[in-house]
Write a protein that holds these residues in place. Structure first.
Motif, PDB file in Angstrom:
ATOM      1  N   ILE A 129      37.268  -7.012   4.651  1.00 26.02           N
ATOM      2  CA  ILE A 129      37.702  -5.490   3.824  1.00 26.02           C
ATOM      3  C   ILE A 129      37.814  -4.434   4.847  1.00 26.02           C
ATOM      4  CG2 ILE A 129      36.840  -6.701   1.689  1.00 26.02           C
ATOM      5  CD1 ILE A 129      34.287  -4.900   1.915  1.00 26.02           C
ATOM      6  N   GLY A 130      37.833  -4.359   6.034  1.00 25.15           N
ATOM      7  CA  GLY A 130      37.936  -3.408   6.857  1.00 25.15           C
ATOM      8  C   GLY A 130      36.715  -2.582   7.401  1.00 25.15           C
ATOM      9  N   MET A 131      35.270  -3.234   7.157  1.00 23.38           N
ATOM     10  CA  MET A 131      34.355  -2.504   7.571  1.00 23.38           C
ATOM     11  C   MET A 131      33.840  -2.675   8.889  1.00 23.38           C
ATOM     12  SD  MET A 131      32.726  -0.552   5.147  1.00 23.38           S
ATOM     13  CE  MET A 131      34.401   0.061   5.059  1.00 23.38           C
ATOM     14  N   PRO A 132      33.208  -1.694   9.496  1.00 26.50           N
ATOM     15  CA  PRO A 132      32.740  -1.930  10.796  1.00 26.50           C
ATOM     16  C   PRO A 132      31.496  -2.707  10.954  1.00 26.50           C
ATOM     17  CG  PRO A 132      32.202   0.236  10.267  1.00 26.50           C
ATOM     18  CD  PRO A 132      32.905  -0.244   9.277  1.00 26.50           C
ATOM     19  N   LEU A 133      31.129  -3.411  11.968  1.00 26.50           N
ATOM     20  CA  LEU A 133      29.981  -4.464  12.078  1.00 26.50           C
ATOM     21  C   LEU A 133      28.961  -3.685  13.388  1.00 26.50           C
ATOM     22  CD1 LEU A 133      31.445  -7.723  11.614  1.00 26.50           C
ATOM     23  CD2 LEU A 133      30.157  -6.263  10.048  1.00 26.50           C
ATOM     24  N   THR A 134      29.522  -2.669  14.034  1.00 24.21           N
ATOM     25  CA  THR A 134      28.715  -2.212  15.159  1.00 24.21           C
ATOM     26  C   THR A 134      28.656  -0.734  15.301  1.00 24.21           C
ATOM     27  OG1 THR A 134      30.423  -2.084  16.822  1.00 24.21           O
ATOM     28  CG2 THR A 134      29.219  -4.378  16.894  1.00 24.21           C
ATOM     29  N   LEU A 135      27.906  -0.098  15.992  1.00 21.48           N
ATOM     30  CA  LEU A 135      27.715   1.358  15.995  1.00 21.48           C
ATOM     31  C   LEU A 135      28.988   1.841  16.800  1.00 21.48           C
ATOM     32  CD1 LEU A 135      23.900   1.835  16.769  1.00 21.48           C
ATOM     33  CD2 LEU A 135      25.129   2.050  14.815  1.00 21.48           C
ATOM     34  N   ARG A 136      29.426   1.059  17.605  1.00 20.84           N
ATOM     35  CA  ARG A 136      30.698   1.504  18.365  1.00 20.84           C
ATOM     36  C   ARG A 136      32.027   1.484  17.171  1.00 20.84           C
ATOM     37  NH1 ARG A 136      29.947  -1.113  22.301  1.00 20.84           N
ATOM     38  NH2 ARG A 136      29.157   0.255  23.765  1.00 20.84           N
ATOM     39  N   GLU A 137      32.249   0.562  16.486  1.00 24.28           N
ATOM     40  CA  GLU A 137      33.196   0.311  15.693  1.00 24.28           C
ATOM     41  C   GLU A 137      32.864   1.369  14.703  1.00 24.28           C
ATOM     42  OE1 GLU A 137      32.870  -3.457  14.060  1.00 24.28           O
ATOM     43  OE2 GLU A 137      33.712  -4.470  15.944  1.00 24.28           O
ATOM     44  N   LEU A 138      31.593   1.795  14.404  1.00 21.94           N
ATOM     45  CA  LEU A 138      31.483   3.178  13.496  1.00 21.94           C
ATOM     46  C   LEU A 138      31.924   4.337  14.196  1.00 21.94           C
ATOM     47  CD1 LEU A 138      30.361   3.388  10.404  1.00 21.94           C
ATOM     48  CD2 LEU A 138      27.992   3.888  11.516  1.00 21.94           C
ATOM     49  N   GLY A 139      32.192   4.573  15.399  1.00 22.43           N
ATOM     50  CA  GLY A 139      32.681   5.858  15.960  1.00 22.43           C
ATOM     51  C   GLY A 139      31.440   6.207  16.770  1.00 22.43           C
ATOM     52  N   ILE A 140      30.319   5.549  16.919  1.00 28.83           N
ATOM     53  CA  ILE A 140      29.223   6.202  17.634  1.00 28.83           C
ATOM     54  C   ILE A 140      29.131   5.332  19.066  1.00 28.83           C
ATOM     55  CG2 ILE A 140      26.782   6.707  17.858  1.00 28.83           C
ATOM     56  CD1 ILE A 140      26.784   6.076  14.626  1.00 28.83           C
ATOM     57  N   GLU A 141      29.494   6.113  20.129  1.00 26.85           N
ATOM     58  CA  GLU A 141      29.760   5.342  21.470  1.00 26.85           C
ATOM     59  C   GLU A 141      28.511   5.297  22.216  1.00 26.85           C
ATOM     60  OE1 GLU A 141      32.239   3.842  22.827  1.00 26.85           O
ATOM     61  OE2 GLU A 141      33.625   4.314  21.419  1.00 26.85           O
ATOM     62  N   ASN A 142      27.690   6.368  21.992  1.00 24.00           N
ATOM     63  CA  ASN A 142      26.246   6.323  22.737  1.00 24.00           C
ATOM     64  C   ASN A 142      25.205   6.927  21.777  1.00 24.00           C
ATOM     65  OD1 ASN A 142      27.192   5.866  25.570  1.00 24.00           O
ATOM     66  ND2 ASN A 142      28.333   7.929  24.974  1.00 24.00           N
ATOM     67  N   PRO A 143      24.951   5.889  21.021  1.00 21.69           N
ATOM     68  CA  PRO A 143      23.613   6.359  19.739  1.00 21.69           C
ATOM     69  C   PRO A 143      22.571   6.652  20.451  1.00 21.69           C
ATOM     70  CG  PRO A 143      24.177   4.033  19.828  1.00 21.69           C
ATOM     71  CD  PRO A 143      25.185   4.392  20.998  1.00 21.69           C
ATOM     72  N   ASP A 144      21.747   7.534  20.093  1.00 24.08           N
ATOM     73  CA  ASP A 144      20.241   7.768  20.494  1.00 24.08           C
ATOM     74  C   ASP A 144      19.359   6.839  19.503  1.00 24.08           C
ATOM     75  OD1 ASP A 144      17.684   9.053  21.109  1.00 24.08           O
ATOM     76  OD2 ASP A 144      18.529  10.953  21.038  1.00 24.08           O
ATOM     77  N   ILE A 145      19.433   5.792  19.947  1.00 24.09           N
ATOM     78  CA  ILE A 145      18.554   4.651  19.209  1.00 24.09           C
ATOM     79  C   ILE A 145      17.033   5.257  19.013  1.00 24.09           C
ATOM     80  CG2 ILE A 145      17.619   2.346  19.420  1.00 24.09           C
ATOM     81  CD1 ILE A 145      20.344   1.426  20.592  1.00 24.09           C
ATOM     82  N   GLN A 146      16.413   5.648  19.961  1.00 27.90           N
ATOM     83  CA  GLN A 146      15.145   6.168  19.800  1.00 27.90           C
ATOM     84  C   GLN A 146      14.866   7.240  18.701  1.00 27.90           C
ATOM     85  OE1 GLN A 146      12.711   4.389  21.678  1.00 27.90           O
ATOM     86  NE2 GLN A 146      11.489   5.066  20.072  1.00 27.90           N
ATOM     87  N   ARG A 147      15.691   8.183  18.723  1.00 22.63           N
ATOM     88  CA  ARG A 147      15.766   9.102  17.785  1.00 22.63           C
ATOM     89  C   ARG A 147      15.939   8.839  16.387  1.00 22.63           C
ATOM     90  NH1 ARG A 147      20.110  14.245  17.064  1.00 22.63           N
ATOM     91  NH2 ARG A 147      19.127  15.231  15.242  1.00 22.63           N
ATOM     92  N   ILE A 148      16.817   7.921  16.131  1.00 21.54           N
ATOM     93  CA  ILE A 148      17.227   7.407  15.034  1.00 21.54           C
ATOM     94  C   ILE A 148      15.924   6.536  14.520  1.00 21.54           C
ATOM     95  CG2 ILE A 148      18.554   5.700  13.427  1.00 21.54           C
ATOM     96  CD1 ILE A 148      20.883   6.257  15.475  1.00 21.54           C
ATOM     97  N   ALA A 149      15.352   5.801  15.495  1.00 21.52           N
ATOM     98  CA  ALA A 149      14.046   5.075  14.998  1.00 21.52           C
ATOM     99  C   ALA A 149      12.809   6.013  14.605  1.00 21.52           C
ATOM    100  CB  ALA A 149      13.832   4.082  16.068  1.00 21.52           C
ATOM    101  N   ASP A 150      12.635   6.733  15.542  1.00 22.18           N
ATOM    102  CA  ASP A 150      11.687   7.631  15.336  1.00 22.18           C
ATOM    103  C   ASP A 150      11.756   8.538  14.223  1.00 22.18           C
ATOM    104  OD1 ASP A 150      10.607   7.083  17.802  1.00 22.18           O
ATOM    105  OD2 ASP A 150      11.540   8.770  18.915  1.00 22.18           O
ATOM    106  N   GLY A 151      12.938   9.019  13.575  1.00 18.25           N
ATOM    107  CA  GLY A 151      13.043   9.649  12.413  1.00 18.25           C
ATOM    108  C   GLY A 151      13.287   9.123  11.110  1.00 18.25           C
ATOM    109  N   THR A 152      13.203   7.610  11.160  1.00 16.97           N
ATOM    110  CA  THR A 152      13.512   6.872  10.062  1.00 16.97           C
ATOM    111  C   THR A 152      12.308   7.139   9.128  1.00 16.97           C
ATOM    112  OG1 THR A 152      14.899   5.238  10.932  1.00 16.97           O
ATOM    113  CG2 THR A 152      13.830   4.608   8.954  1.00 16.97           C
ATOM    114  N   ARG A 153      12.530   7.390   7.863  1.00 13.62           N
ATOM    115  CA  ARG A 153      11.559   7.635   6.963  1.00 13.62           C
ATOM    116  C   ARG A 153      10.583   6.365   6.568  1.00 13.62           C
ATOM    117  NH1 ARG A 153      12.105  11.183   1.420  1.00 13.62           N
ATOM    118  NH2 ARG A 153      10.059  12.120   1.401  1.00 13.62           N
ATOM    119  N   ARG A 154       9.261   6.503   6.662  1.00 15.47           N
ATOM    120  CA  ARG A 154       8.328   5.510   6.343  1.00 15.47           C
ATOM    121  C   ARG A 154       7.904   5.242   4.966  1.00 15.47           C
ATOM    122  NH1 ARG A 154       8.026   4.174  12.137  1.00 15.47           N
ATOM    123  NH2 ARG A 154       9.647   5.350  12.626  1.00 15.47           N
TER     124      ARG A 154
END
Length: 393
Positions: free
Chosen positions: A341-366
């Protein structure tokens, strides 16, 4: 099944022309002066806004307009709406659009009657004790905000995307005309279907052992979305497929299929952090995060529920000797559907070439009072990093 308390106060008016009941419904719920809150120009160009305002005029409902809601709705427009409500003594909020407009309207409804900063509700400093009544006219099947207790807002200055789940958020009414979704781009229809499925699956993947009724409800909704979404995308004017998606979006997130169990929520929290930083479409973000969540769970959780998901939703054959193979086949079929149905499956396909994975993980609400996120298998920061690495391909 766990004990539960469930009340759904929203009245639904579903079908062709439902939007023309706006004035009648506001009057029925005691409104006399309404803030009409909507997104971009499509409501104007399509004639929807004009039909709604005509309905309000016919019912004697005074009104002012506030457009401009963006995807991942921002706090700046909420502040503007709160000030308009106070300055013009408005007593009702009417939101036109999808989850973004409705959520922005919910935040205005609660913030207008609060002496402090409405963001207090979203950062955990306070809970609303009252709110203005709110109704909505739905134009996209996706978020389920039309009858949920959920509201999600992004604070622009910090890029924090935070949610508030309280019963005061539930709209008094929802006007639902599937024809209003005909003009959506295929990508938005697909992203909406993905969001619907995520809402269901975050309830479905529960450790509560005896919840067959809600399991079967979840599976039925998922199968219906899998059937309807490709039809709606291929045939934009097909009423029945759009109607199925619109009703599925509602029951997926108002907790009809979640009572008696614990809602996991981890995937949404991770995606909220992702879209808060990178401003990606919420449903597309979930298309990347949720399959990665399933793959992570398969190596950290006993596989029986993932096997059930594979067999009942995706038609996989049970492999009693190797249940993890069956579970993986279900995940792969889910991913294949998303791609179809045309959805992306990776961060790169989503348009995020160099994701700051640590920042996303640190900021995720608990989960409140803990350092972990989710309940099916609680995830700490290291686990979220692992999930995001899977999502990164």
């Amino acid at each position: 099944m766990l004990n539960f308390s469930f009340h759904l106060p929203t009245q639904f008016e579903f079908g062709t022309g439902a939007e023309r009941k706006a004035g009648e419904m506001i009057a029925r719920f005691g409104g006399k002066r309404a803030l009409v809150h909507y997104g971009g120009g499509s409501a104007v160009r399509s004639g929807l806004l004009a039909r709604v305002l005509e309905s309000l005029d016919a019912a004697g409902i005074a009104h002012v307009e506030l457009g401009g809601v963006m995807p991942n709705p921002r706090d700046e427009l909420v502040y503007q709406g709160i000030q308009m409500v106070r300055d013009q003594q408005l007593d009702f909020i009417l939101a036109i659009g999808g989850g973004s407009s409705i959520d922005s309207g919910k935040a205005i409804a609660a913030g207008a009657l609060y002496d402090g900063d409405f963001w207090d509700f979203f950062c955990g400093k306070a809970l609303p004790e009252t709110a203005l009544p709110l109704g909505c006219i739905l134009t996209i099947a996706a978020a389920g905000s039309e009858s949920s207790n959920s509201c999600v807002i992004t604070q622009a200055s910090t890029q924090q995307k935070r949610g508030l789940n309280v019963e005061l958020n539930r709209p008094r009414f929802a006007l639902m005309n599937p024809e209003l979704t005909y003009t959506l781009p295929a990508y938005q229809t697909a992203a909406g279907a993905t969001d619907i499925m995520a809402h269901v699956m975050e309830r479905y993947f529960s450790n509560e052992p005896e919840s067959d009724v809600t399991d079967r409800l979840c599976e039925a909704i998922l199968c219906s979305v899998v059937k309807a979404a490709p039809i709606a995308i291929e045939n934009p004017n097909d009423y029945d497929s759009h109607a199925q998606l619109m009703w599925a979006s509602t029951i997926a997130h108002n907790n009809t299929c979640g009572v008696g169990r614990v809602f996991d929520g981890a995937s949404h929290k991770i995606e909220h952090e992702l879209s808060g930083i990178y401003d990606v479409a919420h449903g597309a973000g979930l298309a990347v995060v949720f399959p990665a969540w399933l793959r992570w769970q398969l190596t950290h959780h006993e596989p029986s529920k993932l096997v059930q998901f594979a067999v009942r939703v995706w038609g996989c054959d049970i492999d009693l000797g190797h249940p993890e193979r069956c579970a993986m086949q279900g995940i792969e079929r889910y991913e294949a559907f998303l791609r179809s149905i045309g959805m992306p499956l990776t961060l790169r396909e989503l348009g995020i070439e160099n994701p700051d994975i640590q920042r996303i993980a640190d900021g995720t609400r608990r989960n409140p009072g803990t350092d972990v996120c989710g309940f099916f298998t609680p995830m700490d920061t290291a686990a979220i990093v692992e999930l995001l690495q899977i999502a990164n391909g």
